[in-house]
Design a protein around this motif. Sequence first.
Motif, PDB file in Angstrom:
ATOM      1  N   ALA A  58       9.608   0.713   6.355  1.00 57.47           N
ATOM      2  CA  ALA A  58       9.046  -0.593   6.015  1.00 57.47           C
ATOM      3  C   ALA A  58       7.766  -0.431   5.195  1.00 57.47           C
ATOM      4  O   ALA A  58       7.542  -1.163   4.203  1.00 57.47           O
ATOM      5  CB  ALA A  58       8.769  -1.391   7.281  1.00 57.47           C
ATOM      6  N   LEU A  59       6.912   0.534   5.559  1.00 51.27           N
ATOM      7  CA  LEU A  59       5.679   0.755   4.794  1.00 51.27           C
ATOM      8  C   LEU A  59       5.976   1.298   3.395  1.00 51.27           C
ATOM      9  O   LEU A  59       5.283   0.953   2.422  1.00 51.27           O
ATOM     10  CB  LEU A  59       4.762   1.719   5.543  1.00 51.27           C
ATOM     11  N   LYS A  60       6.994   2.131   3.285  1.00 53.50           N
ATOM     12  CA  LYS A  60       7.380   2.628   1.962  1.00 53.50           C
ATOM     13  C   LYS A  60       7.816   1.472   1.067  1.00 53.50           C
ATOM     14  O   LYS A  60       7.469   1.432  -0.131  1.00 53.50           O
ATOM     15  CB  LYS A  60       8.514   3.640   2.099  1.00 53.50           C
ATOM     16  N   ALA A  61       8.566   0.544   1.630  1.00 51.73           N
ATOM     17  CA  ALA A  61       9.019  -0.610   0.842  1.00 51.73           C
ATOM     18  C   ALA A  61       7.838  -1.453   0.384  1.00 51.73           C
ATOM     19  O   ALA A  61       7.787  -1.915  -0.771  1.00 51.73           O
ATOM     20  CB  ALA A  61       9.994  -1.449   1.671  1.00 51.73           C
ATOM     21  N   GLY A  72       1.253  -8.391   2.944  1.00 48.28           N
ATOM     22  CA  GLY A  72       0.956  -7.775   4.230  1.00 48.28           C
ATOM     23  C   GLY A  72       1.874  -6.596   4.526  1.00 48.28           C
ATOM     24  O   GLY A  72       2.557  -6.076   3.645  1.00 48.28           O
ATOM     25  N   THR A  73       1.896  -6.177   5.767  1.00 52.68           N
ATOM     26  CA  THR A  73       2.676  -4.983   6.149  1.00 52.68           C
ATOM     27  C   THR A  73       4.147  -5.283   6.428  1.00 52.68           C
ATOM     28  O   THR A  73       4.921  -4.366   6.709  1.00 52.68           O
ATOM     29  CB  THR A  73       2.064  -4.344   7.414  1.00 52.68           C
ATOM     30  N   SER A  74       4.525  -6.523   6.395  1.00 53.06           N
ATOM     31  CA  SER A  74       5.911  -6.988   6.601  1.00 53.06           C
ATOM     32  C   SER A  74       6.247  -7.129   8.085  1.00 53.06           C
ATOM     33  O   SER A  74       5.712  -6.403   8.931  1.00 53.06           O
ATOM     34  CB  SER A  74       6.951  -6.084   5.928  1.00 53.06           C
ATOM     35  N   GLY A  75       7.162  -8.043   8.330  1.00 53.83           N
ATOM     36  CA  GLY A  75       7.618  -8.256   9.707  1.00 53.83           C
ATOM     37  C   GLY A  75       8.398  -7.077  10.243  1.00 53.83           C
ATOM     38  O   GLY A  75       8.369  -6.799  11.451  1.00 53.83           O
ATOM     39  N   ASP A  76       9.094  -6.351   9.358  1.00 57.87           N
ATOM     40  CA  ASP A  76       9.865  -5.180   9.810  1.00 57.87           C
ATOM     41  C   ASP A  76       8.941  -4.127  10.416  1.00 57.87           C
ATOM     42  O   ASP A  76       9.266  -3.512  11.445  1.00 57.87           O
ATOM     43  CB  ASP A  76      10.636  -4.579   8.642  1.00 57.87           C
ATOM     44  N   PHE A  77       7.800  -3.899   9.788  1.00 56.61           N
ATOM     45  CA  PHE A  77       6.843  -2.921  10.308  1.00 56.61           C
ATOM     46  C   PHE A  77       6.313  -3.372  11.662  1.00 56.61           C
ATOM     47  O   PHE A  77       6.241  -2.573  12.612  1.00 56.61           O
ATOM     48  CB  PHE A  77       5.685  -2.725   9.320  1.00 56.61           C
ATOM     49  N   ALA A  78       5.931  -4.628  11.765  1.00 57.75           N
ATOM     50  CA  ALA A  78       5.379  -5.144  13.022  1.00 57.75           C
ATOM     51  C   ALA A  78       6.402  -5.044  14.153  1.00 57.75           C
ATOM     52  O   ALA A  78       6.073  -4.643  15.275  1.00 57.75           O
ATOM     53  CB  ALA A  78       4.915  -6.581  12.841  1.00 57.75           C
ATOM     54  N   ASN A  79       7.650  -5.410  13.846  1.00 60.74           N
ATOM     55  CA  ASN A  79       8.693  -5.362  14.883  1.00 60.74           C
ATOM     56  C   ASN A  79       8.980  -3.923  15.313  1.00 60.74           C
ATOM     57  O   ASN A  79       9.152  -3.633  16.505  1.00 60.74           O
ATOM     58  CB  ASN A  79       9.974  -6.007  14.364  1.00 60.74           C
ATOM     59  N   ALA A  80       9.027  -3.006  14.348  1.00 58.06           N
ATOM     60  CA  ALA A  80       9.335  -1.614  14.665  1.00 58.06           C
ATOM     61  C   ALA A  80       8.240  -0.987  15.518  1.00 58.06           C
ATOM     62  O   ALA A  80       8.521  -0.295  16.505  1.00 58.06           O
ATOM     63  CB  ALA A  80       9.534  -0.809  13.386  1.00 58.06           C
ATOM     64  N   GLN A 117      -3.493  -0.144  13.201  1.00 59.74           N
ATOM     65  CA  GLN A 117      -4.811  -0.571  12.711  1.00 59.74           C
ATOM     66  C   GLN A 117      -5.001  -0.198  11.246  1.00 59.74           C
ATOM     67  O   GLN A 117      -5.545  -0.989  10.459  1.00 59.74           O
ATOM     68  CB  GLN A 117      -5.910   0.052  13.568  1.00 59.74           C
ATOM     69  N   SER A 118      -4.568   0.992  10.862  1.00 53.73           N
ATOM     70  CA  SER A 118      -4.691   1.416   9.465  1.00 53.73           C
ATOM     71  C   SER A 118      -3.846   0.536   8.555  1.00 53.73           C
ATOM     72  O   SER A 118      -4.269   0.173   7.446  1.00 53.73           O
ATOM     73  CB  SER A 118      -4.266   2.881   9.312  1.00 53.73           C
ATOM     74  N   ALA A 119      -2.629   0.192   9.034  1.00 53.84           N
ATOM     75  CA  ALA A 119      -1.766  -0.663   8.230  1.00 53.84           C
ATOM     76  C   ALA A 119      -2.362  -2.057   8.073  1.00 53.84           C
ATOM     77  O   ALA A 119      -2.313  -2.653   6.982  1.00 53.84           O
ATOM     78  CB  ALA A 119      -0.381  -0.742   8.872  1.00 53.84           C
ATOM     79  N   ASN A 120      -2.945  -2.585   9.137  1.00 51.89           N
ATOM     80  CA  ASN A 120      -3.569  -3.907   9.046  1.00 51.89           C
ATOM     81  C   ASN A 120      -4.789  -3.872   8.127  1.00 51.89           C
ATOM     82  O   ASN A 120      -5.045  -4.816   7.364  1.00 51.89           O
ATOM     83  CB  ASN A 120      -3.976  -4.390  10.434  1.00 51.89           C
ATOM     84  N   ALA A 121      -5.543  -2.767   8.189  1.00 52.57           N
ATOM     85  CA  ALA A 121      -6.712  -2.639   7.316  1.00 52.57           C
ATOM     86  C   ALA A 121      -6.305  -2.509   5.862  1.00 52.57           C
ATOM     87  O   ALA A 121      -7.088  -2.858   4.954  1.00 52.57           O
ATOM     88  CB  ALA A 121      -7.549  -1.436   7.735  1.00 52.57           C
ATOM     89  N   ALA A 122      -5.078  -2.006   5.613  1.00 51.40           N
ATOM     90  CA  ALA A 122      -4.616  -1.821   4.236  1.00 51.40           C
ATOM     91  C   ALA A 122      -4.470  -3.147   3.506  1.00 51.40           C
ATOM     92  O   ALA A 122      -4.472  -3.183   2.266  1.00 51.40           O
ATOM     93  CB  ALA A 122      -3.290  -1.070   4.241  1.00 51.40           C
ATOM     94  N   VAL A 123      -4.346  -4.233   4.251  1.00 54.72           N
ATOM     95  CA  VAL A 123      -4.269  -5.549   3.614  1.00 54.72           C
ATOM     96  C   VAL A 123      -5.548  -5.809   2.825  1.00 54.72           C
ATOM     97  O   VAL A 123      -5.535  -6.448   1.764  1.00 54.72           O
ATOM     98  CB  VAL A 123      -4.039  -6.639   4.680  1.00 54.72           C
ATOM     99  N   LEU A 124      -6.691  -5.267   3.312  1.00 55.30           N
ATOM    100  CA  LEU A 124      -7.970  -5.417   2.625  1.00 55.30           C
ATOM    101  C   LEU A 124      -8.275  -4.225   1.719  1.00 55.30           C
ATOM    102  O   LEU A 124      -8.801  -4.374   0.620  1.00 55.30           O
ATOM    103  CB  LEU A 124      -9.103  -5.596   3.644  1.00 55.30           C
TER     104      LEU A 124
END
Length: 270
Positions: A58-61, A72-80, A117-124
């Motif tokens: 999901a992060l690669k996509a 954002g990081t996508s719902g797939d990432f959050a669910n996984a 946390q790193s993925a959420n911070a990547a939004v900024l």
Amino acid sequence: MLLRWLRAGVLTMVAVTALLYLVVANGAEEQIAAADRTTSAIRHIGAAYEQAAAADTALKAVSRTGAIDLIGTSGDFANATARVSSHLTSATEGNAAGEQGLSHIQFVQGQLTTCVQSANAAVLDGGPGLDRARDALDDEPEYDGGRPVPFTGGLKQSLMDLKALEADARDHRRHSGWRDPALLRPLFLAPLAVMLLLTGVTGRLVVHRFRRWPSPALVLAPLATASIGVPMCTINPPDVAIALPVLAAAGALAYLAYRPRLAEYRFPRP
């Protein structure tokens, strides 16, 4: 009277075998149940690895879009990642590696938290933050002398290390304590050896003093006892529904084997 003592000795060995069976079977049942729980935990860890791989995909996509600040990081990432956390919680219940296993589960949960946390911070932060999140997922382990050092890689590698740790602990549990052949052989073979000695002495006494052939029951009794005692020294112990009736039959056969000769003692032949 010698025959009475011999009969008492044989019956005692059958009773000892039955008592040992009950004690060992109860202890082994607890070990097997614990090993089954660990097997379930290993399955959960394997499922957590699959979900971590899905989170990485999901992060690669998202990375390919170059628009993480917008989507954002996508719902797939959050669910996984949520499923990874759920599987790790379930795996804790079957931990067989003691404090070490619990410590490593907590370490992996910490890696998961860092990744999220790193993925959420990547939004900024954009690309650099996304790279950190992906590194937390699939970093290669460190090596010592050409061998990977456990729990030095990313989340996916740590999950594989955790799975191997729990599998080793499960296998050790299956072959220790009440399932250890080094303990079980003397426990079950010693009464059987004594029983064979007593029945051998009995057979010799019957042949030389009574001029009779020993009763077939005198042979069947130790064979029935051996059919339970010998398998108890292996990794496939007989079920209680089979073992106890067989041992009861062994006791009955032993009792009946001596009865005619003891009757001759009480009522000698003319």
